[in-house]
Design a protein around this motif. Structure first.
Motif, mmCIF file in Angstrom:
data_model
loop_
_atom_site.group_PDB
_atom_site.id
_atom_site.type_symbol
_atom_site.label_atom_id
_atom_site.label_comp_id
_atom_site.label_asym_id
_atom_site.label_seq_id
_atom_site.Cartn_x
_atom_site.Cartn_y
_atom_site.Cartn_z
ATOM 1 N N GLY A 256 0.779 -1.221 0.000
ATOM 2 C CA GLY A 256 0.000 0.000 0.000
ATOM 3 C C GLY A 256 0.814 1.275 0.000
ATOM 4 O O GLY A 256 0.262 2.372 0.150
ATOM 5 N N ALA A 257 2.142 1.170 -0.180
ATOM 6 C CA ALA A 257 3.009 2.353 -0.128
ATOM 7 C C ALA A 257 3.197 3.012 -1.494
ATOM 8 O O ALA A 257 3.945 3.974 -1.606
ATOM 9 C CB ALA A 257 4.375 1.972 0.446
ATOM 10 N N GLY A 258 2.553 2.487 -2.520
ATOM 11 C CA GLY A 258 2.672 3.094 -3.843
ATOM 12 C C GLY A 258 3.832 2.568 -4.655
ATOM 13 O O GLY A 258 4.415 3.307 -5.466
ATOM 14 N N LYS A 259 4.165 1.281 -4.484
ATOM 15 C CA LYS A 259 5.281 0.708 -5.245
ATOM 16 C C LYS A 259 4.993 0.678 -6.737
ATOM 17 O O LYS A 259 5.894 0.892 -7.549
ATOM 18 C CB LYS A 259 5.581 -0.716 -4.734
ATOM 19 N N THR A 260 3.744 0.394 -7.111
ATOM 20 C CA THR A 260 3.423 0.334 -8.533
ATOM 21 C C THR A 260 3.679 1.669 -9.213
ATOM 22 O O THR A 260 4.283 1.741 -10.297
ATOM 23 C CB THR A 260 1.956 -0.089 -8.730
ATOM 24 N N GLU A 261 3.239 2.757 -8.581
ATOM 25 C CA GLU A 261 3.472 4.078 -9.143
ATOM 26 C C GLU A 261 4.969 4.393 -9.189
ATOM 27 O O GLU A 261 5.462 4.978 -10.161
ATOM 28 C CB GLU A 261 2.732 5.143 -8.329
ATOM 29 N N ALA A 262 5.697 4.007 -8.139
ATOM 30 C CA ALA A 262 7.148 4.216 -8.140
ATOM 31 C C ALA A 262 7.804 3.450 -9.280
ATOM 32 O O ALA A 262 8.709 3.955 -9.960
ATOM 33 C CB ALA A 262 7.742 3.791 -6.798
ATOM 34 N N GLY A 263 7.343 2.208 -9.510
ATOM 35 C CA GLY A 263 7.889 1.419 -10.606
ATOM 36 C C GLY A 263 7.619 2.042 -11.958
ATOM 37 O O GLY A 263 8.478 2.036 -12.846
ATOM 38 N N LEU A 264 6.441 2.622 -12.130
ATOM 39 C CA LEU A 264 6.116 3.266 -13.405
ATOM 40 C C LEU A 264 6.912 4.550 -13.608
ATOM 41 O O LEU A 264 7.321 4.872 -14.731
ATOM 42 C CB LEU A 264 4.619 3.549 -13.467
ATOM 43 N N ILE A 265 7.142 5.300 -12.529
ATOM 44 C CA ILE A 265 7.975 6.509 -12.637
ATOM 45 C C ILE A 265 9.381 6.125 -13.097
ATOM 46 O O ILE A 265 9.957 6.743 -14.002
ATOM 47 C CB ILE A 265 8.021 7.244 -11.286
#
Length: 814
Positions: free
Chosen positions: A240-249
């Motif tokens: 829930g820490a936003g890893k997916t968004e970090a990976g896309l960035i």
């Protein structure tokens, strides 16, 4: 052959090779079907005569004696050329496996001198079309490694060029140069319409929230230094820490740095792949200009979101589509700009499966993003992922691995495998800091503050099932959103029955529902306890499928004892969306993990866990569960995210606690199982250095992507006047709707569980009628199960919409 040559040229335009090497590969791609210039192939077409050797084997048989002369024409050695020819000849999904001695006997027994001379003459003519083609400087070892990639390229080119809509037949009025010129014009169109032409990458903001609201990991991903050449990044943070968004960035920055042309998201399950597909569909148009997006798993045809994209006309630059050619075969799903699927689809590229090289070629131009990488931590899958990373790096690919619970020894092993593929030396990284963003052999960001909204999670041990029912009943009475995660389906069913007896509303979700019912229940669960849920009271009893498949948020959690990594994933569903539901708005004082577990200090025999968990005691390795209980019960509290690394290492690291004497036998058996699984994986994965010519090809049963208990597919049906109809309702009146309904009526069951019951007679007249026209494998593997109006399937076996597939054998009924 010239059509394939022209398509290969277009596809090679995307590759990072010298112009001389591109010319060589295109030349060889065109030679893939030289064996069709043979008397035996003509006799097969005209008279149906059996071929002693396939046409693609004859390509090798005729060119191998010419190797020294042809290599000299190409300014190189015959040894590398031999491996490249074997790669292009084996374009039907497997190499010939024939030796030169076998080919010599063929040439002696079935001579076809006219055909051989014509083939060699044609290859010489092809050489004049590519005067820049050269093997200069290509070593045999390099040719072996590139042979895997080349075989995939030729397969893709052959499939595109074989489409008569793109390459219509033409009277033989053109000479070779003129025909190739024409084919090149058609090839550019065909590659684009097939969805294989890379699209531009955009550098704008990707997400619906403003950049100022980025979380800590996302900010680090936007500024960490990228490494030259292929690179592997690890994103490790709590759920829930936003890893997916970090990976896309990070992936967007890598794409803009020309490290890849596309993306492939590899998820642990079909459910998580479907969820990612739903998220990515609205986002990928902001990353690419009109990209093709594919869904790659065994049930992709059931995704209405995916079907809606197939053949869809692009209206503007933010649109996402999928070319029908890509959607037409599961083998092609990895070839689009963006692929989303299960990790199995990627792992098939390094197993002896047919068309594994096509998958490898498709992946090679993409950033491989492996989400929930800890799910591949078992010895068998970990060895496969290591080989996949090595081969991906060898082909110039980059990767991002994301996990909340990746052990350090696995992180190190994956980094070493990837760096081995690049030819670089891997450093040692055993830094315990968490959260962590690191690039193998490059920069690491670990000093930034990371604060979890939920704070500390208390751990309270429950001694018995009755205690768990009391806790949930009390929480539900206070209006809390409650969940009980169980390790076994039968235990989950028993828990729901116990709660309902107490008058507690409880919903059940597990893997023994027909797919239609499971999807329906998952939608209801998400609507109630998902991010946007409103009426949140009540209890969900579920198995492990809630660990990663569904984005859920609960106020109270009870969980059966499980290994530490699994429990951390489960805790990620406790007080999850703190931005929407802060502590002050929740009906309970704080997050608590109520752990149904025996006392780890009283592990006096191997039945220590079974006395509390019953069937769920055997789901995971016993010693992993004891170490988890020992650590958590003594601590009594988990500080998130600060404690997560140490907790994972306590169970999955190199320095783990000694188990009690009563569990020592289980420990030895576990070590033996680890050794056996690792050995099987090493035996199954392809030997990259030996080259494609030595590859084996077998079935998924011989070379599975995962180990586990054998399962059987049950096909639920209703008896109606016109015969058996699918359990799932039809969404329309056409053949497509009926096929979809039958797929949604399937349920997969462990064979060992199923063995207790008398099963429906597959020789019954209505079952025989239904199975008519099925392929042999499906008739053998799928068990048709008519469900009576009262839910009965057979003696002891039942199916109900709110309980799923249940059974009571004579032994259990007493």
């Amino acid at each position: 052959m010239l059509d394939v040559m022209a398509v290969a040229e277009v596809l090679l335009g995307q590759a990072d090779f010298s112009s001389e090497q591109k010319a060589t590969f295109a030349l060889l791609a065109g030679a893939h079907d030289l064996g069709k210039i043979s008397l035996s192939f003509r006799s097969m077409l005209r008279h149906g005569q059996r071929q002693h050797f396939s046409h693609w084997e004859l390509t090798e048989a005729w060119l191998f004696p010419e190797l020294p002369r042809l290599a000299d024409r190409l300014n190189g050695s015959w040894r590398p050329l031999k491996h490249l020819i074997s790669a292009v000849a084996g374009h039907h999904g497997r190499p010939s496996g024939r030796s030169e001695e076998v080919y010599q006997r063929y040439r002696d027994q079935w001579p076809d001198e006219e055909g051989r001379l014509d083939a060699v003459t044609l290859f010489d003519a092809f050489l004049t079309l590519f005067p820049d083609a050269s093997l200069a400087g290509l070593r045999e070892a390099d040719a072996k490694r590139r042979s895997w990639w080349l075989a995939g390229l030729v397969t893709a080119a052959d499939w595109v060029a074989s489409n008569p809509d793109w390459f219509p037949p033409l009277e033989p009025s053109l000479d070779l140069p003129a025909y190739l010129h024409r084919a090149r014009g058609l090839a550019a169109i065909a590659v684009r319409e097939a969805g294989l032409q890379p699209v531009p990458v955009k550098d704008g903001w990707l997400f619906p929230f403003p950049a100022e609201q980025m979380r800590a990991m996302q900010r680090e991903a936007s500024s960490i230094a990228l490494r030259d050449g292929p690179m592997l990044a690890f994103i490790e943070d709590e759920t829930g820490a936003g890893k997916t968004e970090a990976g896309l960035i990070l992936a967007q920055r890598m794409l803009l740095s020309e490290k890849a042309k596309g993306l492939f998201f590899a998820l642990p399950t079909m459910a998580t792949a479907d969820a990612m597909f739903a998220r990515a569909r609205g986002m990928m148009g902001r990353l690419f200009d009109c990209p093709s997006l594919t869904l790659a798993h065994g049930r992709a045809a059931l995704s209405r979101d995916f079907r809606a994209l197939v053949g869809r006309e692009s209206g503007d630059e933010d649109d996402v589509t999928c070319a029908p050619w890509l959607a037409d075969s599961r083998h092609r799903a990895l070839l689009g700009d963006i692929g989303i699927g299960t990790i199995d689809q990627a792992l098939l590229s390094i197993l002896p499966s047919r068309f594994s090289t096509l998958r490898h070629w498709g992946l090679s131009s993409k950033i491989l993003i492996v989400d929930e990488a800890h799910e591949l931590g078992d010895p068998y899958m970990a060895e496969q992922l290591a080989r996949l990373l090595e081969m991906h790096a060898m082909a110039g690919g980059s990767a991002i691995l994301m996990s909340a619970t990746l052990p350090i020894n696995l992180r190190q092993r994956f980094a070493e495998a990837f760096e081995r593929g690049t030819g670089r030396e891997a450093g040692v990284d055993r830094d315990m800091a968490y959260p962590s963003l690191s690039i193998a052999g490059g920069e690491a960001r670990r000093s930034y503050p990371a604060v979890s909204g939920k704070g500390d999670v208390a751990v309270c041990r429950l001694e018995a099932m009755a205690d768990a029912v009391d806790v949930l009943a009390d929480g539900a009475a206070k209006g809390a959103a409650c969940v009980w995660v169980r390790n076994a389906v039968d235990d989950a069913i028993a828990a729901v029955e116990a709660l309902r007896e107490r008058g507690v509303e409880a919903k059940l979700l597990h893997a023994r529902f027909a797919l239609h019912d499971r999807k329906r229940i998952e939608a209801e669960v998400l609507a109630r306890w998902g991010r946007g849920g409103q009426e949140r009271g009540g209890v969900l009893v579920a198995t492990q499928i809630v660990e990663s498949s569904l984005d859920l948020d609960f106020d109270l959690m009870v969980s059966d004892l499980a290994p530490m990594a699994a429990l951390i994933q489960r805790i990620g569903r406790l007080w999850r969306h703190m931005d929407l539901r802060p502590a002050t708005g929740r009906p309970l004082a704080g997050p608590v993990l109520h752990l149904l577990s025996p006392d780890p200090d009283f592990a006096t025999d191997e039945r220590w866990l079974q006395r509390v968990l019953d069937r769920g005691a055997w789901t995971y390795p016993l010693t992993d569960q004891w170490r988890t209980a020992d650590k958590l019960v003594r601590r009594g509290r988990i500080s998130i995210p600060a404690d997560l690394r140490a907790l994972v290492e306590a169970v999955d690291g190199n320095d783990i606690a000694e188990v009690p004497a009563a569990l020592q036998k289980a420990e030895e058996e576990r070590f033996g199982q680890i050794y056996a699984e690792r050995s099987r994986a090493l035996n199954n994965v392809i030997a990259i250095a030996e080259g494609y010519a030595t590859a084996r090809v077998g079935s998924s049963r011989e070379y599975p992507t995962r180990l586990g208990e054998e399962t059987r597919t049950l096909l639920l049906a209703r008896r109606e006047a016109g015969g058996l109809r699918p359990w799932a309702p039809l969404s329309g009146n056409d053949e497509v709707a009926e096929r979809e309904a039958w797929m949604l009526s399937e349920v997969s069951v462990r064979c060992r569980w199923l063995a207790r019951f008398a099963l429906p007679d597959q020789a019954a007249a209505d079952v025989v009628v239904l199975k008519q026209g099925w392929p042999e494998w499906r008739r053998e593997d799928v068990l048709v199960c008519p469900v009576e109006a009262d839910g009965r399937i057979s003696d002891g076996l039942r199916y109900e919409v709110d309980r799923g597939l249940t059974g009571s054998s004579p032994q259990t009924r007493g």
